[in-house]
Design an enzyme around this catalytic site. Sequence first.
Site, PDB file in Angstrom:
ATOM      1  N   LYS A 128      36.911  43.693  50.201  1.00 42.39           N
ATOM      2  CA  LYS A 128      38.311  43.542  50.622  1.00 42.39           C
ATOM      3  C   LYS A 128      38.682  44.476  51.760  1.00 42.39           C
ATOM      4  CE  LYS A 128      40.107  41.159  46.652  1.00 42.39           C
ATOM      5  NZ  LYS A 128      41.014  41.037  45.553  1.00 42.39           N
ATOM      6  N   LYS A 211      33.106  33.378  46.806  1.00 43.15           N
ATOM      7  CA  LYS A 211      33.778  32.836  45.621  1.00 43.15           C
ATOM      8  C   LYS A 211      35.088  32.146  45.999  1.00 43.15           C
ATOM      9  CE  LYS A 211      36.716  36.535  43.906  1.00 43.15           C
ATOM     10  NZ  LYS A 211      37.699  36.537  42.870  1.00 43.15           N
ATOM     11  N   LYS A 214      42.280  32.550  45.494  1.00 40.01           N
ATOM     12  CA  LYS A 214      43.603  32.015  45.820  1.00 40.01           C
ATOM     13  C   LYS A 214      44.134  32.558  47.147  1.00 40.01           C
ATOM     14  CE  LYS A 214      45.224  34.265  41.659  1.00 40.01           C
ATOM     15  NZ  LYS A 214      44.743  35.643  41.828  1.00 40.01           N
TER      16      LYS A 214
HETATM   17  N1  AQP Z   1      35.905  32.039  41.828  1.00 43.01           N
HETATM   18  C1  AQP Z   1      36.034  32.451  40.578  1.00 43.01           C
HETATM   19  N2  AQP Z   1      35.226  31.972  39.618  1.00 43.01           N
HETATM   20  C2  AQP Z   1      35.353  32.389  38.330  1.00 43.01           C
HETATM   21  N3  AQP Z   1      36.298  33.283  37.933  1.00 43.01           N
HETATM   22  C3  AQP Z   1      37.130  33.775  38.872  1.00 43.01           C
HETATM   23  N4  AQP Z   1      38.145  34.651  38.808  1.00 43.01           N
HETATM   24  C4  AQP Z   1      38.664  34.809  40.040  1.00 43.01           C
HETATM   25  N5  AQP Z   1      38.016  34.051  40.927  1.00 43.01           N
HETATM   26  C5  AQP Z   1      37.042  33.390  40.229  1.00 43.01           C
HETATM   27  C6  AQP Z   1      38.603  35.287  37.587  1.00 43.01           C
HETATM   28  O1  AQP Z   1      40.005  35.035  37.463  1.00 43.01           O
HETATM   29  C7  AQP Z   1      40.626  36.138  36.801  1.00 43.01           C
HETATM   30  C8  AQP Z   1      41.879  36.547  37.520  1.00 43.01           C
HETATM   31  O2  AQP Z   1      41.532  37.038  38.781  1.00 43.01           O
HETATM   32  P1  AQP Z   1      42.582  37.824  39.675  1.00 43.01           P
HETATM   33  O3  AQP Z   1      43.613  36.919  40.172  1.00 43.01           O
HETATM   34  O4  AQP Z   1      43.118  38.980  38.901  1.00 43.01           O
HETATM   35  O5  AQP Z   1      41.766  38.470  40.836  1.00 43.01           O
HETATM   36  P2  AQP Z   1      40.565  37.953  41.652  1.00 43.01           P
HETATM   37  O6  AQP Z   1      39.314  38.055  40.846  1.00 43.01           O
HETATM   38  O7  AQP Z   1      40.585  38.725  42.934  1.00 43.01           O
HETATM   39  O8  AQP Z   1      40.906  36.423  41.885  1.00 43.01           O
HETATM   40  P3  AQP Z   1      41.226  35.689  43.249  1.00 43.01           P
HETATM   41  O9  AQP Z   1      41.625  34.286  42.967  1.00 43.01           O
HETATM   42  O10 AQP Z   1      40.108  35.898  44.217  1.00 43.01           O
HETATM   43  O11 AQP Z   1      42.526  36.465  43.718  1.00 43.01           O
HETATM   44  P4  AQP Z   1      42.820  37.113  45.128  1.00 43.01           P
HETATM   45  O12 AQP Z   1      42.577  36.027  46.129  1.00 43.01           O
HETATM   46  O13 AQP Z   1      44.246  37.536  45.056  1.00 43.01           O
HETATM   47  O14 AQP Z   1      41.879  38.274  45.284  1.00 43.01           O
HETATM   48  C9  AQP Z   1      39.581  37.247  36.712  1.00 43.01           C
HETATM   49  O15 AQP Z   1      39.064  37.272  35.397  1.00 43.01           O
HETATM   50  C10 AQP Z   1      38.514  36.809  37.673  1.00 43.01           C
HETATM   51  O16 AQP Z   1      37.229  37.256  37.286  1.00 43.01           O
END
Ligand code: AQP
Length: 345
Positions: A128, A211, A214
């Site tokens: 990040k 991955k 969002k």
């Molecule tokens: N691509 C993924 N595949 C499987 N699990 C995923 N998680 C996130 N992306 C994937 C799981 O979703 C939960 C919540 O995640 P989060 O929103 O707290 O943070 P993150 O992991 O950073 O998810 P994002 O969607 O990528 O958010 P942003 O874009 O804001 O950084 C966690 O259990 C995560 O493992």
Amino acid sequence: MSSATMEATKPQEGARTKPRILSGIQPSGIPTLGNYLGAVRHWVRQQYEAESFHPIVNLHAMTLPYDPKDLHQRTYDLAASLLACGIDPEVAVLFVQSQIPEHTELTWILSTQTMFGELSRMTQFKEKSGGEQPERVGTGIFFYPVLMTADILIYDADLVPVGDDQRQHVELARDVAHRFNSVFGETFVVPEADIKEEGARIMGLDDPTMKMSKSAASEYNYISMNDDDDTIRRKVRRAVTDSGSEVKAAPDKPALTNLLTIYSQITDRTIAKIEQEYEGKRYGDFKNGLADALVEAIAPIRARIEEFQADRAELDRILALGRDRSREITVPKLERVREVTGLVT
Ligand code: AQP
């Protein structure tokens, strides 16, 4: 809710009859299919067998540049989305992290037991902050695994169901719990990551080496749990595929493997069965089948998200219930932490 139901589902200290689960999600947008398959779907399945705590981690969402109005709205949108996906607020504890001040106080206390080198090794931090000059990287993005550690330890969670991307952060929480316990005496339960193999890492539709996220730059990276039918179909049509024409999962076919994983997870069928169904057919046929399956799964969730979004008063009621149930745990726990660390209160 009747007081009898409340009594039955209230988290109890002392001997536990059910494991306690803690897993949060950032209000950085509507959850994606990755969040759903990697995490939220498991939370929904586990909520009746565990004492589940699900914070909407808005303090984590402040670690990258953001718009305050968006953060406020997205907190409610996320609550609506989790409820629409099947989180039952009368059973699981759904709450907003910033409404529980004990998380942040414990973060400071735990920072004294967390090493600079440990935080420097976190791959999410590297990803990040990647490419930025240190002068331009906010310390929040560096420090947030300590907040996540506090989120987990303050509930004495046994299990942390997360996607594979969060494995390293749960390891850190374990290390800090061990260290704290050895310095100040047994205080925290040492949590374990609970990572389901299938769906643990759903990859971007536009790039199967990254991955699904969002906050990805392109909307063709992800499917949101409130995408309309046409959007879902368009995104699936645009998803990258591998060279060749066979619908098969293989190490040298990362895009197909990802699409087959999604198809299999959303329909609860094995990848082998789906490969068999599309034997001798074209990628186009496969994508149409996948889009149909996604539309069928997501359309009712989207409709429920809209219903919850339209009822702010009900969302506030649910989040206040979650806040109160959380603080039944966090207030006495922090009191104990202050005591063992010698803080005068
Ligand atoms: N691509 C993924 N595949 C499987 N699990 C995923 N998680 C996130 N992306 C994937 C799981 O979703 C939960 C919540 O995640 P989060 O929103 O707290 O943070 P993150 O992991 O950073 O998810 P994002 O969607 O990528 O958010 P942003 O874009 O804001 O950084 C966690 O259990 C995560 O493992």
